[in-house]
Design a protein around this motif. Structure first.
Motif, PDB file in Angstrom:
ATOM      1  N   GLU A  45       3.547 -11.146  -8.974  1.00 49.47           N
ATOM      2  CA  GLU A  45       4.815 -11.283  -9.916  1.00 49.47           C
ATOM      3  C   GLU A  45       4.479 -10.232 -11.256  1.00 49.47           C
ATOM      4  O   GLU A  45       5.533  -9.567 -11.589  1.00 49.47           O
ATOM      5  CB  GLU A  45       5.084 -12.655 -10.675  1.00 49.47           C
ATOM      6  N   VAL A  51      11.891  -9.784 -10.330  1.00 51.29           N
ATOM      7  CA  VAL A  51      11.613 -10.607  -9.760  1.00 51.29           C
ATOM      8  C   VAL A  51      12.799 -11.098  -9.096  1.00 51.29           C
ATOM      9  O   VAL A  51      14.086 -11.172  -9.674  1.00 51.29           O
ATOM     10  CB  VAL A  51      11.208 -11.997 -10.398  1.00 51.29           C
ATOM     11  N   TYR A  97       9.428  -8.721  -6.506  1.00 51.50           N
ATOM     12  CA  TYR A  97       8.485  -9.684  -6.263  1.00 51.50           C
ATOM     13  C   TYR A  97       9.576 -10.825  -5.907  1.00 51.50           C
ATOM     14  O   TYR A  97      10.698 -10.939  -6.586  1.00 51.50           O
ATOM     15  CB  TYR A  97       7.565 -10.179  -7.508  1.00 51.50           C
ATOM     16  N   THR A  99      10.792 -14.425  -5.219  1.00 50.18           N
ATOM     17  CA  THR A  99      10.329 -15.993  -5.691  1.00 50.18           C
ATOM     18  C   THR A  99      11.474 -16.646  -4.661  1.00 50.18           C
ATOM     19  O   THR A  99      12.435 -16.421  -4.345  1.00 50.18           O
ATOM     20  CB  THR A  99      10.720 -16.015  -7.221  1.00 50.18           C
ATOM     21  N   LYS A 104      13.743 -18.405 -11.492  1.00 50.71           N
ATOM     22  CA  LYS A 104      12.757 -17.124 -11.995  1.00 50.71           C
ATOM     23  C   LYS A 104      12.890 -15.767 -12.072  1.00 50.71           C
ATOM     24  O   LYS A 104      12.379 -14.989 -12.115  1.00 50.71           O
ATOM     25  CB  LYS A 104      11.453 -17.504 -11.228  1.00 50.71           C
TER      26      LYS A 104
END
Length: 117
Positions: A45, A51, A97, A99, A104
């Motif tokens: 992350e 994200v 990234y 999630t 997040k």
């Protein structure tokens, strides 16, 4: 009449800008030349520019937000942005990234935020 035409043109411009102002509906293309953005998926992350949370419902990908909540469309014409997944980080315009938690999702590096508008 002239004012009406000018108003209609301004409204169309504003409408076009607001429609293209988001990039939350995404299409993954198989060809690099078709992509708007080249994306690399990292497994850490802290290395990511963004994200991303993949939603299963298109209504969760709000048209006026750029918060990393993506809905993957099945057709390029439904997407706000077409992306191509690259194999190496140095080939990417944007490092993401994935999630599994919606809260997040978000930008880690705001200098690349413009790529998804």
């Amino acid at each position: 009449m002239r004012n009406f035409i000018l108003s209609a043109a301004l409204a169309a411009t504003a409408l076009g800008t607001s429609i293209n102002a988001s990039a939350q509906k995404v299409y993954s293309t198989n060809y690099k030349y078709q992509a708007d953005v080249n994306v690399f998926v990292t497994d850490r992350e802290y290395k990511a520019d963004l994200v991303v949370y993949k939603t299963k419902h298109s209504y969760n990908a709000k048209a006026n937000e750029n918060k990393g909540i993506w809905y993957f469309t099945n057709h390029h014409y439904d997407a706000d942005k077409k992306i191509y997944f690259v194999d190496h980080e140095y080939q990417a315009d944007l490092v993401i990234y994935f999630t599994d938690r919606e809260y997040k999702a978000g930008w880690k590096k705001n200098d690349k935020k413009h790529m998804m508008y």
